[in-house]
Design an enzyme around this catalytic site. Structure first.
Site, PDB file in Angstrom:
ATOM      1  N   CYS A  38       0.797 -33.705 -66.140  1.00 19.42           N
ATOM      2  CA  CYS A  38      -0.607 -33.448 -66.474  1.00 19.42           C
ATOM      3  C   CYS A  38      -0.888 -31.949 -66.531  1.00 19.42           C
ATOM      4  O   CYS A  38      -1.764 -31.510 -67.270  1.00 19.42           O
ATOM      5  CB  CYS A  38      -1.533 -34.056 -65.428  1.00 19.42           C
ATOM      6  SG  CYS A  38      -1.433 -35.826 -65.289  1.00 19.42           S
TER       7      CYS A  38
ATOM      8  N   HIS B 125      -3.474 -42.834 -68.339  1.00 20.85           N
ATOM      9  CA  HIS B 125      -2.896 -42.017 -69.413  1.00 20.85           C
ATOM     10  C   HIS B 125      -1.436 -42.428 -69.562  1.00 20.85           C
ATOM     11  O   HIS B 125      -0.768 -42.718 -68.561  1.00 20.85           O
ATOM     12  CB  HIS B 125      -2.903 -40.525 -69.053  1.00 20.85           C
ATOM     13  CG  HIS B 125      -4.181 -39.792 -69.326  1.00 20.85           C
ATOM     14  ND1 HIS B 125      -4.706 -38.860 -68.455  1.00 20.85           N
ATOM     15  CD2 HIS B 125      -5.013 -39.818 -70.408  1.00 20.85           C
ATOM     16  CE1 HIS B 125      -5.820 -38.350 -68.970  1.00 20.85           C
ATOM     17  NE2 HIS B 125      -6.027 -38.921 -70.152  1.00 20.85           N
TER      18      HIS B 125
HETATM   19  N1  ARG Z   1      -9.035 -36.019 -63.520  1.00 17.62           N
HETATM   20  C1  ARG Z   1      -8.356 -36.004 -64.770  1.00 17.62           C
HETATM   21  C2  ARG Z   1      -8.895 -37.110 -65.654  1.00 17.62           C
HETATM   22  O1  ARG Z   1      -9.126 -38.175 -65.163  1.00 17.62           O
HETATM   23  C3  ARG Z   1      -6.882 -36.144 -64.576  1.00 17.62           C
HETATM   24  C4  ARG Z   1      -6.108 -36.010 -65.844  1.00 17.62           C
HETATM   25  C5  ARG Z   1      -4.644 -36.222 -65.673  1.00 17.62           C
HETATM   26  N2  ARG Z   1      -3.938 -35.827 -66.821  1.00 17.62           N
HETATM   27  C6  ARG Z   1      -2.923 -36.495 -67.376  1.00 17.62           C
HETATM   28  N3  ARG Z   1      -2.290 -35.956 -68.377  1.00 17.62           N
HETATM   29  N4  ARG Z   1      -2.610 -37.704 -66.985  1.00 17.62           N
HETATM   30  O2  ARG Z   1      -9.100 -36.933 -66.833  1.00 17.62           O
END
Ligand code: ARG
Length: 288
Positions: free
Chosen positions: A281, A183
């Site tokens: 996150c 991300h």
């Molecule tokens: N386990 C989640 C996923 O893989 C973690 C998300 C993390 N969020 C972020 N904004 N980077 O989707």
């Protein structure tokens, strides 16, 4: 050597601006149902134990930190069976009171999209149901009047066009290349979003060559973080323009932030790191 003159430090590169905090409004979701039962990023390993109570305790410290900073903190109810709902940043993007909903890449998280849109509606935001796959502020970051938009692992680049049409702002596409930084908010942090004094931090190796050229050209004074700090999701931080809440383990990033006039505040979210997420996150900014 640097000389301290009032609030301004004279540095080899010139005079740095005084950092000014502005009160933020954010949405968070308690990790009451957090665990790791599937693997949709390299950080997640369902074979490793997770401690949900510890996750809640650590998250509560982040929550309290925001309250202490004077933020207006809103909470969305966690839903059983949606263990990643704690990562509120993925729930959408909110600018000018308009909420662009999320449409998740992986089926495991798809029900979160409508859940967050329901909250937005119930809280008076103008909801736009997405046509394209996108994971909200996980991949979209507002810097000045520009939206930096990540793609490569999660959000489809077609969603960048949707964003531009909805918000009438410039959208700059950035391509992520390292699966550990899947991300945009794991590879880039917005330190100051004030138009005219935009300031970011990022991990160069997380981007393809073209995106890197763009970043270097646009943000020549950016903070470049170490691989070590990025590896504890140090970049996954939240700044109010002066206070920057970061992973407590990102020591060198903390030092760099101080040098640049910010006030780093370390928080330990080791349990949520098992799901591949950190401070940012867990934080969805509400810009009304
Ligand atoms: N386990 C989640 C996923 O893989 C973690 C998300 C993390 N969020 C972020 N904004 N980077 O989707």
């Amino acid at each position: 050597m640097t000389d301290i003159v009032d609030d301004t430090i004279t540095q080899p590169g010139g005079i740095r601006p005084t950092r000014t905090p502005t009160t933020r409004s954010v949405l968070m979701c308690s990790p009451e149902f957090f665990t790791v039962v599937y693997r949709i990023n390299p950080w997640m390993d369902p074979a490793l134990p997770t401690d949900t109570n510890l996750a809640v305790d650590q998250w509560s410290v982040l929550h309290q930190t925001y309250l202490d900073l004077g933020f207006d903190v809103h909470l969305i109810d966690p839903i059983p069976g949606l263990p990643d709902m704690v990562y509120a940043a993925n729930g959408g993007m909110v600018i000018d009171g308009i909420a662009y909903g999320a449409s998740f890449t992986h089926p495991e998280r798809q029900p979160e999209g409508p859940a967050y849109m329901d909250w937005f509606r119930a809280n008076g935001l103008d909801v736009r149901v997405p046509e394209q796959i996108n994971e909200g502020e996980g991949d979209f970051l507002l810097v000045g009047d520009t939206i930096l938009a990540g793609t490569g692992f999660r959000s489809d680049s077609l969603s960048h066009g949707e964003l531009a049409a909805i918000y009438g702002r410039e959208v700059l596409t950035l391509r992520l290349v390292n699966p550990s930084f899947y991300h945009l908010d794991t590879a880039l942090a917005v330190l100051d979003s004030t138009p005219g004094q935009e300031h970011i931090a990022y991990l160069p190796s997380a981007f393809d060559a073209r995106s890197l050229d763009l970043l270097e050209e646009r943000y020549p004074d950016a903070v470049i973080v170490t691989e070590t700090d990025a590896a504890v999701l140090g970049l996954n931080s939240f700044s109010d323009g002066y206070n920057v809440v970061i992973a407590s383990r990102a020591a060198d990033f903390g030092r760099q932030l101080r040098e640049h006039g910010y006030n780093p505040i370390g928080v330990d979210l080791s349990e949520l790191l098992l799901g591949g997420g950190g401070v940012k996150c867990c934080t969805l900014e509400l810009r009304r």
